[in-house]
Design a protein around this motif. Structure first.
Motif, PDB file in Angstrom:
ATOM      1  N   ARG A  79      50.042 -18.133 -33.183  1.00 51.24           N
ATOM      2  CA  ARG A  79      49.036 -17.046 -32.927  1.00 51.24           C
ATOM      3  C   ARG A  79      47.686 -17.705 -33.145  1.00 51.24           C
ATOM      4  NH1 ARG A  79      49.560 -11.908 -31.962  1.00 51.24           N
ATOM      5  NH2 ARG A  79      47.741 -11.937 -31.551  1.00 51.24           N
ATOM      6  N   ASP A  80      47.292 -18.423 -33.350  1.00 48.74           N
ATOM      7  CA  ASP A  80      45.898 -18.747 -33.643  1.00 48.74           C
ATOM      8  C   ASP A  80      45.541 -19.486 -32.454  1.00 48.74           C
ATOM      9  OD1 ASP A  80      45.956 -18.246 -36.784  1.00 48.74           O
ATOM     10  OD2 ASP A  80      46.221 -20.527 -36.590  1.00 48.74           O
ATOM     11  N   LEU A  81      46.463 -20.498 -31.706  1.00 47.73           N
ATOM     12  CA  LEU A  81      46.429 -20.611 -30.715  1.00 47.73           C
ATOM     13  C   LEU A  81      45.600 -19.420 -29.345  1.00 47.73           C
ATOM     14  CD1 LEU A  81      45.949 -23.214 -28.764  1.00 47.73           C
ATOM     15  CD2 LEU A  81      48.710 -23.260 -28.161  1.00 47.73           C
ATOM     16  N   ARG A  82      46.955 -18.172 -30.058  1.00 43.62           N
ATOM     17  CA  ARG A  82      46.430 -16.986 -28.988  1.00 43.62           C
ATOM     18  C   ARG A  82      44.978 -16.566 -29.231  1.00 43.62           C
ATOM     19  NH1 ARG A  82      52.185 -14.036 -27.883  1.00 43.62           N
ATOM     20  NH2 ARG A  82      53.600 -16.064 -27.609  1.00 43.62           N
ATOM     21  N   ASP A  83      44.832 -16.650 -30.676  1.00 42.72           N
ATOM     22  CA  ASP A  83      43.612 -15.692 -30.294  1.00 42.72           C
ATOM     23  C   ASP A  83      42.755 -16.985 -29.886  1.00 42.72           C
ATOM     24  OD1 ASP A  83      44.643 -13.875 -31.763  1.00 42.72           O
ATOM     25  OD2 ASP A  83      44.758 -14.943 -33.972  1.00 42.72           O
ATOM     26  N   GLU A  84      42.970 -18.463 -30.424  1.00 40.15           N
ATOM     27  CA  GLU A  84      41.075 -19.248 -29.590  1.00 40.15           C
ATOM     28  C   GLU A  84      41.791 -18.910 -28.157  1.00 40.15           C
ATOM     29  OE1 GLU A  84      39.141 -22.697 -29.815  1.00 40.15           O
ATOM     30  OE2 GLU A  84      41.377 -22.762 -30.779  1.00 40.15           O
ATOM     31  N   LEU A  85      42.764 -18.747 -27.676  1.00 38.01           N
ATOM     32  CA  LEU A  85      42.645 -18.748 -26.832  1.00 38.01           C
ATOM     33  C   LEU A  85      41.271 -17.284 -25.191  1.00 38.01           C
ATOM     34  CD1 LEU A  85      46.456 -19.989 -25.369  1.00 38.01           C
ATOM     35  CD2 LEU A  85      43.310 -21.312 -24.385  1.00 38.01           C
ATOM     36  N   VAL A  86      42.222 -16.295 -26.607  1.00 42.28           N
ATOM     37  CA  VAL A  86      41.306 -15.199 -26.247  1.00 42.28           C
ATOM     38  C   VAL A  86      39.970 -15.256 -26.303  1.00 42.28           C
ATOM     39  CG1 VAL A  86      40.709 -12.740 -26.937  1.00 42.28           C
ATOM     40  CG2 VAL A  86      43.065 -13.817 -26.295  1.00 42.28           C
ATOM     41  N   GLN A  87      39.821 -15.829 -27.479  1.00 39.98           N
ATOM     42  CA  GLN A  87      37.487 -16.499 -27.426  1.00 39.98           C
ATOM     43  C   GLN A  87      37.403 -17.073 -26.492  1.00 39.98           C
ATOM     44  OE1 GLN A  87      38.482 -17.267 -31.687  1.00 39.98           O
ATOM     45  NE2 GLN A  87      38.775 -15.959 -32.366  1.00 39.98           N
ATOM     46  N   LEU A  88      38.011 -17.974 -25.809  1.00 39.17           N
ATOM     47  CA  LEU A  88      37.369 -19.073 -25.203  1.00 39.17           C
ATOM     48  C   LEU A  88      37.696 -18.664 -23.985  1.00 39.17           C
ATOM     49  CD1 LEU A  88      39.313 -22.050 -26.012  1.00 39.17           C
ATOM     50  CD2 LEU A  88      37.002 -21.559 -26.383  1.00 39.17           C
ATOM     51  N   MET A  89      38.411 -17.425 -23.360  1.00 36.38           N
ATOM     52  CA  MET A  89      38.269 -16.921 -22.397  1.00 36.38           C
ATOM     53  C   MET A  89      36.810 -15.996 -22.369  1.00 36.38           C
ATOM     54  SD  MET A  89      42.130 -15.680 -21.059  1.00 36.38           S
ATOM     55  CE  MET A  89      42.690 -14.790 -21.853  1.00 36.38           C
ATOM     56  N   HIS A  90      36.600 -14.958 -23.388  1.00 32.67           N
ATOM     57  CA  HIS A  90      35.796 -14.092 -23.544  1.00 32.67           C
ATOM     58  C   HIS A  90      34.272 -15.279 -23.421  1.00 32.67           C
ATOM     59  CE1 HIS A  90      38.044 -10.878 -26.113  1.00 32.67           C
ATOM     60  NE2 HIS A  90      37.941 -10.997 -24.489  1.00 32.67           N
ATOM     61  N   ARG A  91      34.402 -16.109 -23.745  1.00 32.38           N
ATOM     62  CA  ARG A  91      33.078 -16.611 -24.598  1.00 32.38           C
ATOM     63  C   ARG A  91      32.922 -18.062 -23.000  1.00 32.38           C
ATOM     64  NH1 ARG A  91      33.999 -21.559 -28.445  1.00 32.38           N
ATOM     65  NH2 ARG A  91      32.223 -22.901 -27.068  1.00 32.38           N
ATOM     66  N   PHE A 132      48.828 -19.398 -16.431  1.00 34.70           N
ATOM     67  CA  PHE A 132      48.452 -18.489 -16.891  1.00 34.70           C
ATOM     68  C   PHE A 132      46.689 -17.955 -16.308  1.00 34.70           C
ATOM     69  CE2 PHE A 132      45.209 -18.352 -19.817  1.00 34.70           C
ATOM     70  CZ  PHE A 132      46.041 -17.973 -21.408  1.00 34.70           C
ATOM     71  N   LEU A 133      46.450 -17.878 -15.557  1.00 34.98           N
ATOM     72  CA  LEU A 133      44.736 -17.707 -14.644  1.00 34.98           C
ATOM     73  C   LEU A 133      45.102 -16.490 -14.404  1.00 34.98           C
ATOM     74  CD1 LEU A 133      42.260 -20.858 -15.119  1.00 34.98           C
ATOM     75  CD2 LEU A 133      42.418 -18.451 -17.110  1.00 34.98           C
ATOM     76  N   LEU A 134      46.339 -16.895 -13.571  1.00 36.15           N
ATOM     77  CA  LEU A 134      47.004 -15.226 -12.311  1.00 36.15           C
ATOM     78  C   LEU A 134      47.685 -14.390 -13.504  1.00 36.15           C
ATOM     79  CD1 LEU A 134      48.287 -17.974  -9.885  1.00 36.15           C
ATOM     80  CD2 LEU A 134      46.440 -16.247  -9.648  1.00 36.15           C
ATOM     81  N   ALA A 135      48.612 -14.359 -14.125  1.00 36.35           N
ATOM     82  CA  ALA A 135      49.020 -13.456 -14.811  1.00 36.35           C
ATOM     83  C   ALA A 135      47.615 -13.187 -15.922  1.00 36.35           C
ATOM     84  CB  ALA A 135      50.069 -14.342 -16.417  1.00 36.35           C
ATOM     85  N   MET A 136      46.476 -13.729 -16.520  1.00 39.61           N
ATOM     86  CA  MET A 136      45.610 -13.197 -17.000  1.00 39.61           C
ATOM     87  C   MET A 136      44.524 -12.519 -16.842  1.00 39.61           C
ATOM     88  SD  MET A 136      46.521 -13.706 -20.432  1.00 39.61           S
ATOM     89  CE  MET A 136      45.438 -12.371 -20.835  1.00 39.61           C
ATOM     90  N   THR A 137      44.330 -12.521 -14.994  1.00 39.29           N
ATOM     91  CA  THR A 137      44.210 -11.722 -14.230  1.00 39.29           C
ATOM     92  C   THR A 137      44.296 -10.264 -13.865  1.00 39.29           C
ATOM     93  OG1 THR A 137      42.257 -13.207 -13.649  1.00 39.29           O
ATOM     94  CG2 THR A 137      42.692 -11.300 -12.160  1.00 39.29           C
ATOM     95  N   GLU A 138      45.861 -10.472 -13.491  1.00 36.54           N
ATOM     96  CA  GLU A 138      46.753  -9.925 -13.537  1.00 36.54           C
ATOM     97  C   GLU A 138      46.682  -8.606 -14.264  1.00 36.54           C
ATOM     98  OE1 GLU A 138      51.130  -8.897 -11.433  1.00 36.54           O
ATOM     99  OE2 GLU A 138      49.955 -10.500 -11.925  1.00 36.54           O
ATOM    100  N   VAL A 139      46.532  -9.248 -15.838  1.00 32.68           N
ATOM    101  CA  VAL A 139      46.973  -7.982 -16.394  1.00 32.68           C
ATOM    102  C   VAL A 139      45.308  -7.267 -16.630  1.00 32.68           C
ATOM    103  CG1 VAL A 139      47.230  -7.709 -19.490  1.00 32.68           C
ATOM    104  CG2 VAL A 139      48.084  -9.010 -17.719  1.00 32.68           C
TER     105      VAL A 139
END
Length: 164
Positions: free
Chosen positions: A13-25, A146-153
């Motif tokens: 969960r912490d990793l997922r949260d951090e990934l979202v924060q890193l993508m925002h940054r 990962f980036l392709l899937a996140m961009t699609e979402v």
């Protein structure tokens, strides 16, 4: 140890949260750099989005028409034409007629604009490649998925919100 290597991987969960924060940054840093480039070269932020869309389409071997550019950037026909006119005057874009149907116009990156972009973003490309060299091919492949899937979402959610 770099900031990249100091991630705590103990909690999914912490990793997922951090990934979202890193993508925002990353997104914010990218937007700020793009805004600085646009401001430094007298471009409207929409013009920069248009240039990126034209560059990506041309690189993929599928150059945009003015109508497709408007769709890609979310501009009306008139706004897309105004952006194309500004970019063409500045040497960033050129209109070409490559189709047997002479009414079809394709948009290509202009040589003067390409020289400006390479001068500004070229050093970033060198730095980016140096970062990617620190990752294995399988790691880069996973990042790509990962980036392709996140961009699609994001794209799907954007489309859904426009229908609401």
């Amino acid at each position: 140890m770099s900031r990249v290597d100091s991630v705590d991987l103990t909690s999914g969960r912490d990793l997922r949260d951090e990934l979202v924060q890193l993508m925002h940054r990353y997104g914010m840093a990218s937007q700020q750099l793009g805004a600085y480039f646009a401001q430094k070269h007298g471009l409207h932020p929409t013009d920069l989005q248009a240039l990126i869309a034209v560059f990506q389409a041309e690189r993929a071997g599928d150059p945009l028409t003015p109508g497709r550019l408007g769709e890609a950037v979310g501009l009306s026909s008139g706004a897309a034409t105004a952006a194309i006119d500004r970019l063409e005057r500045g040497g960033h874009l050129r209109r070409t007629r490559e189709s047997p149907d002479r009414r079809v116009v394709h948009l290509r990156y202009g040589e003067p604009g390409m020289a400006v972009a390479v001068g500004f973003f070229g050093p970033l490309g060198v730095r980016s490649h140096a970062v990617m060299d620190r990752f294995s091919r399988p790691e880069l492949t996973a990042i790509r998925r990962f980036l392709l899937a996140m961009t699609e979402v994001l794209t799907d959610h954007h489309e859904e919100m426009k229908r609401v």
